[in-house]
Design a protein around this motif. Structure first.
Motif, PDB file in Angstrom:
ATOM      1  N   VAL A 285       0.857  -1.186   0.000  1.00 14.49           N
ATOM      2  CA  VAL A 285       0.000   0.000   0.000  1.00 14.49           C
ATOM      3  C   VAL A 285       0.896   1.239   0.000  1.00 14.49           C
ATOM      4  O   VAL A 285       1.821   1.357   0.809  1.00 14.49           O
ATOM      5  N   ILE A 286       0.626   2.153  -0.924  1.00 15.64           N
ATOM      6  CA  ILE A 286       1.343   3.425  -0.950  1.00 15.64           C
ATOM      7  C   ILE A 286       1.019   4.183   0.332  1.00 15.64           C
ATOM      8  O   ILE A 286      -0.168   4.365   0.657  1.00 15.64           O
ATOM      9  N   PRO A 287       2.037   4.624   1.089  1.00 20.32           N
ATOM     10  CA  PRO A 287       1.749   5.320   2.353  1.00 20.32           C
ATOM     11  C   PRO A 287       0.918   6.583   2.130  1.00 20.32           C
ATOM     12  O   PRO A 287       1.276   7.450   1.330  1.00 20.32           O
ATOM     13  N   GLY A 288      -0.184   6.674   2.865  1.00 25.35           N
ATOM     14  CA  GLY A 288      -1.039   7.846   2.748  1.00 25.35           C
ATOM     15  C   GLY A 288      -0.703   8.923   3.763  1.00 25.35           C
ATOM     16  O   GLY A 288      -1.130  10.070   3.613  1.00 25.35           O
ATOM     17  N   GLN A 289       0.055   8.562   4.801  1.00 27.17           N
ATOM     18  CA  GLN A 289       0.438   9.565   5.792  1.00 27.17           C
ATOM     19  C   GLN A 289       1.766   9.170   6.450  1.00 27.17           C
ATOM     20  O   GLN A 289       2.012   7.995   6.702  1.00 27.17           O
ATOM     21  N   VAL A 290       2.581  10.161   6.685  1.00 30.68           N
ATOM     22  CA  VAL A 290       3.837   9.966   7.411  1.00 30.68           C
ATOM     23  C   VAL A 290       3.914  11.016   8.514  1.00 30.68           C
ATOM     24  O   VAL A 290       3.685  12.206   8.267  1.00 30.68           O
ATOM     25  N   LYS A 291       4.239  10.559   9.729  1.00 28.21           N
ATOM     26  CA  LYS A 291       4.512  11.471  10.839  1.00 28.21           C
ATOM     27  C   LYS A 291       5.988  11.353  11.163  1.00 28.21           C
ATOM     28  O   LYS A 291       6.517  10.244  11.307  1.00 28.21           O
ATOM     29  N   MET A 292       6.665  12.506  11.264  1.00 29.56           N
ATOM     30  CA  MET A 292       8.105  12.495  11.459  1.00 29.56           C
ATOM     31  C   MET A 292       8.532  13.677  12.330  1.00 29.56           C
ATOM     32  O   MET A 292       7.762  14.623  12.523  1.00 29.56           O
ATOM     33  N   THR A 293       9.732  13.580  12.875  1.00 31.44           N
ATOM     34  CA  THR A 293      10.280  14.672  13.691  1.00 31.44           C
ATOM     35  C   THR A 293      11.432  15.333  12.948  1.00 31.44           C
ATOM     36  O   THR A 293      12.194  14.675  12.232  1.00 31.44           O
ATOM     37  N   LEU A 294      11.572  16.631  13.164  1.00 32.81           N
ATOM     38  CA  LEU A 294      12.675  17.400  12.601  1.00 32.81           C
ATOM     39  C   LEU A 294      13.426  18.062  13.755  1.00 32.81           C
ATOM     40  O   LEU A 294      12.815  18.714  14.607  1.00 32.81           O
ATOM     41  N   ASP A 295      14.731  17.892  13.770  1.00 36.77           N
ATOM     42  CA  ASP A 295      15.588  18.457  14.834  1.00 36.77           C
ATOM     43  C   ASP A 295      16.655  19.300  14.155  1.00 36.77           C
ATOM     44  O   ASP A 295      17.477  18.784  13.395  1.00 36.77           O
ATOM     45  N   MET A 296      16.652  20.609  14.427  1.00 38.18           N
ATOM     46  CA  MET A 296      17.651  21.535  13.866  1.00 38.18           C
ATOM     47  C   MET A 296      18.409  22.218  14.989  1.00 38.18           C
ATOM     48  O   MET A 296      17.810  22.622  15.996  1.00 38.18           O
ATOM     49  N   ARG A 297      19.734  22.352  14.826  1.00 35.48           N
ATOM     50  CA  ARG A 297      20.557  22.963  15.862  1.00 35.48           C
ATOM     51  C   ARG A 297      21.636  23.842  15.222  1.00 35.48           C
ATOM     52  O   ARG A 297      22.140  23.548  14.137  1.00 35.48           O
ATOM     53  N   HIS A 298      21.990  24.903  15.930  1.00 38.10           N
ATOM     54  CA  HIS A 298      23.090  25.766  15.480  1.00 38.10           C
ATOM     55  C   HIS A 298      23.553  26.633  16.626  1.00 38.10           C
ATOM     56  O   HIS A 298      22.815  26.895  17.580  1.00 38.10           O
ATOM     57  N   TRP A 299      24.781  27.119  16.535  1.00 40.78           N
ATOM     58  CA  TRP A 299      25.398  27.962  17.550  1.00 40.78           C
ATOM     59  C   TRP A 299      24.966  29.412  17.420  1.00 40.78           C
ATOM     60  O   TRP A 299      24.909  30.142  18.397  1.00 40.78           O
ATOM     61  N   LYS A 300      24.652  29.824  16.176  1.00 38.00           N
ATOM     62  CA  LYS A 300      24.301  31.215  15.938  1.00 38.00           C
ATOM     63  C   LYS A 300      22.792  31.351  15.762  1.00 38.00           C
ATOM     64  O   LYS A 300      22.192  30.626  14.955  1.00 38.00           O
ATOM     65  N   PRO A 301      22.162  32.275  16.488  1.00 35.93           N
ATOM     66  CA  PRO A 301      20.696  32.423  16.401  1.00 35.93           C
ATOM     67  C   PRO A 301      20.199  32.693  14.986  1.00 35.93           C
ATOM     68  O   PRO A 301      19.202  32.100  14.563  1.00 35.93           O
ATOM     69  N   ASP A 302      20.868  33.571  14.239  1.00 34.32           N
ATOM     70  CA  ASP A 302      20.424  33.892  12.878  1.00 34.32           C
ATOM     71  C   ASP A 302      20.491  32.680  11.968  1.00 34.32           C
ATOM     72  O   ASP A 302      19.605  32.477  11.118  1.00 34.32           O
ATOM     73  N   ALA A 303      21.529  31.869  12.140  1.00 31.65           N
ATOM     74  CA  ALA A 303      21.668  30.674  11.314  1.00 31.65           C
ATOM     75  C   ALA A 303      20.579  29.659  11.642  1.00 31.65           C
ATOM     76  O   ALA A 303      20.042  28.993  10.739  1.00 31.65           O
ATOM     77  N   LEU A 304      20.228  29.541  12.923  1.00 26.12           N
ATOM     78  CA  LEU A 304      19.173  28.603  13.322  1.00 26.12           C
ATOM     79  C   LEU A 304      17.833  29.023  12.730  1.00 26.12           C
ATOM     80  O   LEU A 304      17.064  28.180  12.232  1.00 26.12           O
TER      81      LEU A 304
END
Length: 423
Positions: A285-304
């Motif tokens: 069955v072709i997946p009809g829904q995906v639930k996932m997490t995204l984690d982003m990190r950086h030292w500089k606030p503007d870059a984050l």
């Protein structure tokens, strides 16, 4: 900070490495796992046993004990100046379900060993010395992580945290009562002159560079999201590729894009998809829904912020191309932490004084010091861990590195606390 003098030669003032190691190994017996790790999750009966043992050891050294309303434990050794602010060290005693012997516990046991060393050499500090064991740093049973220090610093709301539940529906409030660690003491961050947190690095940099001490100058900021991609499940055979609304294809492209965006923001960019679930989860069955997490990190606030904006743009484009709908929900937003320069310098100077190899380093993981550092001067001390592995039963550190980190803590704390005149 204060320059201190001691009753013995400064070069001879060291902690007892064997005593520190023995305490670490004794604490590791509580929740010991067959693979050599520790499962001592927050506010369980095993956590209670660990807390009881810590308090027993602290009282044997003449410390007074205070417990606040989220269960944080403060063990205090008085100084000669009743009006002086406290110099504090610590970390946490709770572990992951498949945790190791050193994550968190090394910091608490090092603080205790500093007090034992001061007692052994009859050294009276001007400032009081306190060791703290923060509640629920790991967040594995009761999210979020760093709960005790978060409430202490005002970053997390007390009532909201008391209402958090584990997988069985038990609240933090009920769990505190069950192990008899709901305290009433109020400890103000304004009372802290300096806070130092020793910790294993939980990464490979120190080991890779053959460096003994990491002088932690701060921690990466973090932005976390839950992402739901919704397409249309359909039969894997009869549905042509060009007519599909495949949520998994969208998820795969988002994962690749997040990785690319992190690479574009080096040297401090981090991007991780740590969790992903598919619906309906059938091979044809072709997946009809995906639930996932995204984690982003950086030292500089503007870059984050730039990373977060770039990911949002990418998600919109991917969903448009694949005929998907999406819901992007923020779940955590921690600004980068820059530790107090005076505290950082004190750690660096202690490593130099002890002739230990050292380097400045930025923590990629969250620690209690990051919340404490928002309301009081703070810094961290890293030591290597084998292969950079942590949150794992095979987590390992050497007795030599453990001892070195504790000696740096001793000298950094004494520099902050000062010693009673005439000693």
């Amino acid at each position: 900070m204060n320059t201190y003098v001691t009753p013995i030669k400064e070069s001879d003032l060291l902690t007892d490495g064997d005593r520190l190691w023995a305490s670490l190994m004794e604490m590791a017996k509580l929740g010991a796992t067959p693979k050599g790790g520790v499962n001592r999750q927050a506010l369980t009966d095993l956590d209670r046993q660990g807390r009881d043992l810590f308090i027993q050891w602290c009282r044997a050294e003449g410390c007074t004990i205070r417990i606040d309303n989220v269960g944080n434990i403060f063990a205090r050794r008085e100084g000669s100046d009743p009006s002086a602010k406290t110099v504090m060290a610590g970390s946490h005693l709770d572990t992951q379900p498949t945790g190791g012997k050193y994550d968190g516990c090394f910091g608490v046991m090092s603080g205790l060993e500093v007090i034992r060393t001061l007692n052994q050499h009859n050294i009276t500090t001007q400032s009081p010395i306190e060791v703290v064991a923060w509640t629920n740093e790991e967040g594995c049973r009761f999210p979020p992580c760093m709960m005790g220090s978060g409430v202490f610093s005002g970053e997390l709301a007390f009532d909201a945290m008391m209402a958090r539940t584990d997988a069985d529906g038990v609240t933090v409030s009920d769990a505190l009562d069950a192990i008899h660690y709901r305290g009433s003491d109020e400890v103000s961050p304004n009372e802290i002159k300096a806070y130092f947190e020793p910790h294993i690095e939980q990464g490979p940099i120190l080991e890779d560079t053959d460096t003994t001490i990491g002088v932690v100058i701060g921690g990466l900021g973090q932005k976390w999201f839950d992402l739901t991609l919704t397409g249309l499940e359909a039969h894997a055979g009869p549905t042509p590729m060009n007519l599909r609304r495949d949520a998994m294809m969208g998820a795969a492209e988002v994962t690749q894009a997040l990785n690319r965006i992190a690479h574009e923001h080096q040297p401090h960019g981090r991007g991780t998809v740590g969790c992903m679930t598919l619906h309906p989860g059938s091979r044809n069955v072709i997946p009809g829904q995906v639930k996932m997490t995204l984690d982003m990190r950086h030292w500089k606030p503007d870059a984050l912020i730039a990373m977060s904006q770039a990911v949002t743009t990418v998600v919109e484009d991917i969903c448009q191309r694949h005929g998907l709908e999406y819901e992007l929900t923020p779940t955590a937003d921690f600004a980068p932490e820059h530790f107090d320069q005076t505290c950082v310098d004190s750690v660096r100077q202690a490593a130099e004084k002890l002739q230990l190899s050292h380097m400045d380093i930025i923590s990629g993981a969250g620690h209690d010091a990051m919340f404490v550092g928002r309301v009081a001067p703070a810094a961290m001390i890293f030591i290597p861990c084998k292969d950079g592995i942590s949150h794992n039963e095979i987590e390992s550190a050497t007795p030599e590195h453990v001892h070195a980190g504790c000696n740096v803590l001793l000298h950094a704390m004494l520099n902050a606390a000062g010693v009673k005149s005439g000693e």
